[in-house]
Design an enzyme around this catalytic site. Structure first.
Site, PDB file in Angstrom:
ATOM      1  N   SER A 111      -9.322   3.373  -0.847  1.00 16.09           N
ATOM      2  CA  SER A 111      -8.242   3.806  -1.750  1.00 16.09           C
ATOM      3  C   SER A 111      -7.796   2.617  -2.588  1.00 16.09           C
ATOM      4  O   SER A 111      -7.893   1.467  -2.140  1.00 16.09           O
ATOM      5  CB  SER A 111      -7.052   4.305  -0.944  1.00 16.09           C
ATOM      6  OG  SER A 111      -6.353   3.211  -0.380  1.00 16.09           O
ATOM      7  N   ASP A 112      -7.281   2.896  -3.788  1.00 18.61           N
ATOM      8  CA  ASP A 112      -6.556   1.826  -4.468  1.00 18.61           C
ATOM      9  C   ASP A 112      -5.353   1.502  -3.587  1.00 18.61           C
ATOM     10  O   ASP A 112      -4.932   2.311  -2.750  1.00 18.61           O
ATOM     11  CB  ASP A 112      -6.126   2.245  -5.882  1.00 18.61           C
ATOM     12  CG  ASP A 112      -5.763   1.031  -6.737  1.00 18.61           C
ATOM     13  OD1 ASP A 112      -5.577  -0.071  -6.152  1.00 18.61           O
ATOM     14  OD2 ASP A 112      -5.647   1.160  -7.960  1.00 18.61           O
ATOM     15  N   TRP A 113      -4.793   0.332  -3.793  1.00 13.93           N
ATOM     16  CA  TRP A 113      -3.738  -0.155  -2.881  1.00 13.93           C
ATOM     17  C   TRP A 113      -2.496   0.736  -2.989  1.00 13.93           C
ATOM     18  O   TRP A 113      -1.802   0.734  -4.006  1.00 13.93           O
ATOM     19  CB  TRP A 113      -3.435  -1.617  -3.192  1.00 13.93           C
ATOM     20  CG  TRP A 113      -4.234  -2.577  -2.342  1.00 13.93           C
ATOM     21  CD1 TRP A 113      -3.707  -3.604  -1.604  1.00 13.93           C
ATOM     22  CD2 TRP A 113      -5.637  -2.614  -2.093  1.00 13.93           C
ATOM     23  NE1 TRP A 113      -4.707  -4.251  -0.915  1.00 13.93           N
ATOM     24  CE2 TRP A 113      -5.901  -3.663  -1.194  1.00 13.93           C
ATOM     25  CE3 TRP A 113      -6.716  -1.833  -2.518  1.00 13.93           C
ATOM     26  CZ2 TRP A 113      -7.171  -3.967  -0.725  1.00 13.93           C
ATOM     27  CZ3 TRP A 113      -7.991  -2.135  -2.047  1.00 13.93           C
ATOM     28  CH2 TRP A 113      -8.207  -3.179  -1.172  1.00 13.93           C
TER      29      TRP A 113
END
Ligand code: BGC
Length: 746
Positions: A227-229
């Site tokens: 996932s993106d952060w």
């Protein structure tokens, strides 16, 4: 390192669930003797944070080479160079204990106002995809994994964590997913990073269609989805959709949600097994590549950063041959960026540059003539004073070199720009300097496109580096003095006005949704279709020499079109040309942009030499996405191959005829008369039926184009309202016969 692979079935549910989220900000968990994997930004340098952790580029990080950010590097159009940069990044990453570098960013530059465009490569999916794939090949060849990001349709920063990108299937496939598809199929990145936003109503992190059907089943991705952060909205839904690793880590309650969902029967344990298996696969890949690390030669990397920067500088204008500068020219260097260069953007990609070349020093070191320097703008005190000093210096010199651009605060991750203008103060300065000094050279640094009509009007020469990284100062000096003959090309169109931009009315969206109303007409596809003037076209860039194009030949060969032509250096110096191949299809069943980039090649040409340039275009790159069949379709017919030095400097063309492959659409009662007539089986049957049913109009349908135009849009089953002689049984028989071969093929 354990020799046996970790057997996922022997691990407890708790341990498997835990593998799906990180241990800390930049680390996964370790399992069964396999060490944790360290992921770090990227992409144009390694932002390794030993003591602090943040994704805003605020806290410190270890010194590292700052290569040109994507907005600069893409202007090289040079796959080999990009691959070498990727390999150097791998060396630095390994030396800093990093296993996965978070890049490349291959989102399409849909609108020049997107605050993060400096991290993306181009407005064109072929250029973005090919350069992205080369970067991944270089990096992974050096034993460090990539994380191609941000999948998908993440083309604005405003409201990025909630915003819903509403994109038609054709634009999604042909423009926004295409660059990712190429990187995945060509380079198999270890990981793919899903974006924050929603795509057509579903968060990327929960989008099973995107993360599983398209990414894994259609493109064959075998790595892990990260996932993106902070992009995970619902951990269980994300895992069910195909997300393997939720980052950053450190919140064990997320794993408890997975365990509870399995216990409640809401999540299949087999899904947890699969995602855990893929995370273990990532850990194993990293472990397999964790051999001895050699000390990084930062001098050699600085030299590469300079080379990459010098190959990325685009010469946009050079009236009267003011460049290259003769060594005896007295120079007035003007503008704050000459002493405080703007060489990267803000946010998570911000690198702590190991060293930075200062343009003024580099210029001084290349000439014995007089070089003065004034700030010109942005200094303390009265701007009129600063301007007057600059004008006086320009008047006293032979050439004025004015450094203009955007500042660190103008463009960054997390927000978009409201306009595409250079600061007014800078434009006033340029106007005043150019008025007294006809030999005025503008040097630009910026990540997102800026409006340049004023600059183009005032300056005799314009050098545009985008953002050039730590070696930019030396690169600009080399190009100014002709040590390097410029070969950079714009990877994004420079429009005349913001109002001309394809997404002008649909950016950045409202109430958390963005309508991609321009469809496939992004970048030059739009400016060409609307026949708009642009200040500088996509692919544009001049040289200190000239190139001649011979005649082009194209033929099909092994699933590709082989385009071949001789290109000569017809001017006074050694140089390099970026040969670009655009393809058009005039007659088509679907709307097509006037031309689309399908291939390109950089060629080094010593003065007086000629090279045979051969560029292969995969036939699948010519297909369009047909949402009636939810598949790619290669239309048969004539395609025009247009070869040139920019999208608006086409030097030679030729045609190629292709067989095509479909689309295989079964006829139905709702098919129109025109569709029936165009069908190889149904057409003649229908003509015969019509002839029998309407003897008063013999052969009218087949021979009279006007009549076909009039009745062509009538659906087949409605024909009975007009021609009583055509009954339902006849229609059923016609459909059965027409669809038979199609059924047989399935
Ligand atoms: C950015 C990513 C980056 C991550 C980690 C996010 O805010 O969108 O590109 O890799 O932070 O810093």
């Amino acid at each position: 390192m354990p020799d046996d692979p970790v057997d996922v079935t022997s691990v407890t549910l708790e341990a498997k669930a835990a593998l799906g989220s990180g241990q800390s900000f930049w680390r996964t968990k370790a399992v069964g003797g396999l060490p944790a994997v360290v992921l770090t930004d990227g992409p144009h340098g390694v932002r390794a944070q030993a003591d602090a952790a943040d994704n805003f580029g605020v806290a410190g990080s270890a010194p590292a080479t700052c290569f040109p950010p994507a907005a600069g590097l893409a202007q090289s159009w040079d796959r080999g160079l990009v691959e070498r940069v990727g390999a150097a990044l791998a060396d630095e990453a390994r030396s800093l204990g990093v296993n996965v570098l978070l890049g490349p960013g291959v989102n399409i530059k849909r609108d020049p106002r997107c605050g993060r465009n400096f991290e993306y490569l181009s407005e064109d999916p072929i250029l973005s995809g090919m350069l992205g794939a080369s970067w991944v090949n270089g990096l992974q060849g050096g034993g460090v994994g990539a994380s191609v990001k941000h999948l998908a349709a993440n083309n604005a920063e405003s409201d990025r964590m909630r915003s819903d990108s509403r994109v038609e299937p054709r634009a999604l496939r042909e423009i926004y997913l295409k660059s990712f598809e190429r990187v995945v199929t060509e380079s198999q990145p270890w990981t793919v990073m899903c974006s924050y936003n929603k795509i057509n109503g579903v968060y990327a992190s929960e989008n099973r269609w995107l993360l599983t059907d398209v990414l894994r089943h259609q493109w064959g991705f075998t790595g892990a989805v990260v996932s993106d952060w902070g992009a995970v909205n619902d951990r269980v839904a994300a895992m069910a959709a195909g997300l393997d690793l939720a980052m950053p880590g450190g919140d064990p309650s997320l794993d408890d949600e997975v365990i509870a969902a399995v216990a409640a029967g809401d999540l299949d344990e087999a899904t947890v097994d699969e995602t855990a298996g893929r995370v273990i696969g990532l850990l194993r890949r990293a472990a397999d590549n964790s051999g001895p690390v050699e000390a990084v030669d930062l001098d050699a990397h600085h030299a590469l950063a300079r080379e990459a920067a010098s190959r990325s500088v685009a010469l946009l204008k050079n009236a009267g041959g003011v460049l290259p500068l003769a060594p005896d020219r007295r120079l007035a260097v003007i503008g704050r960026f000459a002493t405080e260069p703007h060489y990267q953007g803000g946010g998570s990609s911000r690198v702590n540059a190991a060293r930075v070349d200062i343009p003024l020093d580099e210029i001084r070191s290349r000439t014995a003539a007089d070089v003065t320097c004034t700030a010109g703008f942005g200094a303390e005190g009265d701007p009129a004073h600063a301007r007057a000093d600059a004008v006086a210096a320009a008047r006293a010199a032979d050439v004025a070199v004015v450094f203009l651009g955007l500042s660190d605060l103008d463009e960054s991750e997390g927000y978009d720009r409201d306009d595409i203008d250079l600061p007014e103060e800078q434009l006033h300065l340029l106007a005043a300097v150019a008025e007294v000094q006809p030999h005025t050279v503008a040097v630009l640094s910026h990540g997102g496109v800026v409006r340049l009509d004023d600059v183009d009007r005032r300056a005799a020469a314009v050098l545009d580096g985008g953002l050039l990284g730590q070696g930019g100062g030396a690169a600009v000096a080399d190009v100014l003095f002709g040590v390097v003959n410029p070969s950079g090309r714009l990877a994004e169109t420079v429009p005349v006005r913001l109002e001309d931009v394809p997404s002008f009315l649909n950016f950045p969206g409202e109430h958390s949704h963005v309508l991609y109303g321009e469809g496939i007409h992004v970048g030059y596809r739009w400016y060409d279709a609307r026949a708009f003037e642009v200040t500088y076209p996509f692919g544009h860039g001049l040289s200190y020499t000239t190139f001649g194009y011979g005649s082009v030949e194209a033929r099909t060969e092994d699933g590709a079109i082989r385009v071949a032509l001789p290109v000569s250096n017809t001017g006074p110096r050694d140089g390099r040309e970026v040969v670009q191949v655009y393809v058009s299809k005039a007659a088509s069943d679907v709307q097509r942009p006037p031309q689309e980039l399908k291939g390109f090649q950089v060629v080094d040409l010593p003065r007086g030499s000629t090279s045979m340039v051969v560029i292969r275009i995969a036939l699948e790159d010519l297909a369009y996405w047909d949402d009636r069949v939810d598949d790619w379709v290669l239309e048969g017919g004539d395609y025009t191959i247009r070869v040139g030095s920019s999208s608006r400097d086409i030097r030679c063309t030729t045609d190629v005829r292709l067989e095509g492959d479909g689309p295989r659409i079964a006829l139905s009662e709702n098919s129109t008369i025109a569709e029936v007539l165009a069908h190889p089986v149904a057409g003649p049957l229908f003509t015969a039926m019509a002839r029998q049913a309407m003897p008063a109009m013999p052969d009218a349908l087949s021979s009279d184009g006007e009549l076909v135009k009039m009745v062509g849009s009538i659906p087949l089953h409605r024909i009975r309202r007009f021609a009583g002689g055509i009954g339902q049984t006849a229609i059923d028989r016609l459909l059965q016969q027409a669809n038979q071969p199609l059924d047989g093929q399935q």
